[in-house]
Structure formats: structure tokens, C-alpha cells
Scaffold this motif. Structure first.
Motif, PDB file in Angstrom:
ATOM      1  N   ILE A 105       0.786  -1.234   0.000  1.00 45.60           N
ATOM      2  CA  ILE A 105       0.000   0.000   0.000  1.00 45.60           C
ATOM      3  C   ILE A 105       0.819   1.288   0.000  1.00 45.60           C
ATOM      4  O   ILE A 105       0.364   2.299  -0.490  1.00 45.60           O
ATOM      5  N   TYR A 106       2.027   1.284   0.571  1.00 41.81           N
ATOM      6  CA  TYR A 106       2.815   2.514   0.551  1.00 41.81           C
ATOM      7  C   TYR A 106       4.263   2.238   0.888  1.00 41.81           C
ATOM      8  O   TYR A 106       4.622   1.162   1.337  1.00 41.81           O
ATOM      9  N   THR A 107       5.090   3.269   0.670  1.00 36.52           N
ATOM     10  CA  THR A 107       6.500   3.214   1.022  1.00 36.52           C
ATOM     11  C   THR A 107       6.777   4.285   2.064  1.00 36.52           C
ATOM     12  O   THR A 107       6.344   5.429   1.919  1.00 36.52           O
ATOM     13  N   LYS A 113       0.561  12.330  -1.094  1.00 33.06           N
ATOM     14  CA  LYS A 113      -0.054  11.684  -2.246  1.00 33.06           C
ATOM     15  C   LYS A 113       0.068  12.599  -3.458  1.00 33.06           C
ATOM     16  O   LYS A 113      -0.092  13.802  -3.340  1.00 33.06           O
ATOM     17  N   SER A 133      -2.676   9.357  -8.456  1.00 38.30           N
ATOM     18  CA  SER A 133      -1.916   8.175  -8.055  1.00 38.30           C
ATOM     19  C   SER A 133      -2.494   7.625  -6.759  1.00 38.30           C
ATOM     20  O   SER A 133      -2.865   8.379  -5.875  1.00 38.30           O
ATOM     21  N   SER A 134      -2.536   6.304  -6.643  1.00 35.05           N
ATOM     22  CA  SER A 134      -3.018   5.700  -5.406  1.00 35.05           C
ATOM     23  C   SER A 134      -1.853   5.371  -4.468  1.00 35.05           C
ATOM     24  O   SER A 134      -2.051   5.075  -3.300  1.00 35.05           O
ATOM     25  N   GLN A 135      -0.624   5.410  -4.978  1.00 34.48           N
ATOM     26  CA  GLN A 135       0.557   5.106  -4.160  1.00 34.48           C
ATOM     27  C   GLN A 135       0.803   6.250  -3.176  1.00 34.48           C
ATOM     28  O   GLN A 135       0.723   7.417  -3.542  1.00 34.48           O
TER      29      GLN A 135
END
Length: 130
Positions: A6-8, A48, A52-54
Motif C-alpha cells: 500500500i505505501y513506502t 499523495k 496516483s493511489s501510491q
């Protein structure tokens, strides 16, 4: 047991300078900001980009934090995060498989999370947001 990336999260030396860079230079928007939460005793800002959803999570830990490590150039990856449906079951399964739980499940905000390490020492956050 399903995992969804889901994320970094990256560790930053200076939160204000990093926020300015990612928002003013790269055009990201602040999605969420939290300061000095237990048990991390650190600052967290989630960013965000449009379309983008990342997500990118900026993390700053003071020396008193159990998450603190001296910052070394190039050692800026803080952790990767994966959604799980049931944190307790996932952690139990990982323990049975011999995976070390670096930080046992705890509640933070409206969710629960825990941390493991990959074979390279990179922290992996397991996050149950329901």
C-alpha cells in the motif's frame, strides 16, 4: 493470508525540509500528518500525488524513539507497508513460520500494526485498518 502493498515509508533527516521538497518541488499533497505518537515517538507525514493511489510516508524519529537509528546517507528506506485482513492471525502464522516479530501488534490511530524484517533487515509494516 493476503498481503496488499500500500505505501513506502522513508526516513528523513529534517521533516520540514522534506515536506517542502515533496510538496513544492514534486507537487505532492499532504494526506495525513501525525506528531509524536506512541510507541514510535516520531513524526509521520503521508503524501499523495494527484492521479496516483501510491502513498509516500515521511518518518522522523528523535533519538529517544525505539525506532531511531543514526541517519546514514543512502539508508533512507524506512519501511514497506502491507495491508492484512486480520493482524493477530497473520502475526501468529508468521511466528509459526519462524519469522521474527520486531514490534508486536499495537493500536495506533484507528488501526493496528506490527513490524517484521525482511532477510535484508528492511522493516515491513503489517497494517490492519479495519
Amino acid at each position: 493470508m493476503g498481503f496488499r502493498f500500500i505505501y513506502t515509508g522513508i526516513r528523513v533527516k529534517n521533516m520540514d525540509e522534506s515536506i517542502r521538497f515533496y510538496t513544492e518541488v514534486l507537487g505532492m499533497k499532504i494526506a495525513e500528518k501525525r506528531e509524536k505518537m506512541e510507541p514510535t515517538r516520531g513524526e509521520v507525514v503521508t503524501l499523495k500525488s494527484t492521479n496516483s493511489s501510491q502513498l509516500l510516508e515521511l518518518n522522523f524519529y528523535e533519538e529517544e524513539s525505539p525506532f531511531y537509528a543514526p541517519y546514514m546517507n543512502g539508508e533512507d528506506l524506512d519501511h514497506l507497508a502491507f495491508d492484512v485482513e486480520n493482524l493477530e492471525n497473520t502475526v501468529s502464522d508468521l511466528k509459526r513460520r519462524g519469522i521474527e516479530i520486531v514490534v508486536e501488534p499495537y493500536k495506533i490511530g484507528g488501526w493496528r500494526e506490527a513490524f517484521i524484517r525482511d532477510p535484508n533487515g528492511i522493516w515491513i509494516e503489517l497494517l490492519q485498518r479495519k
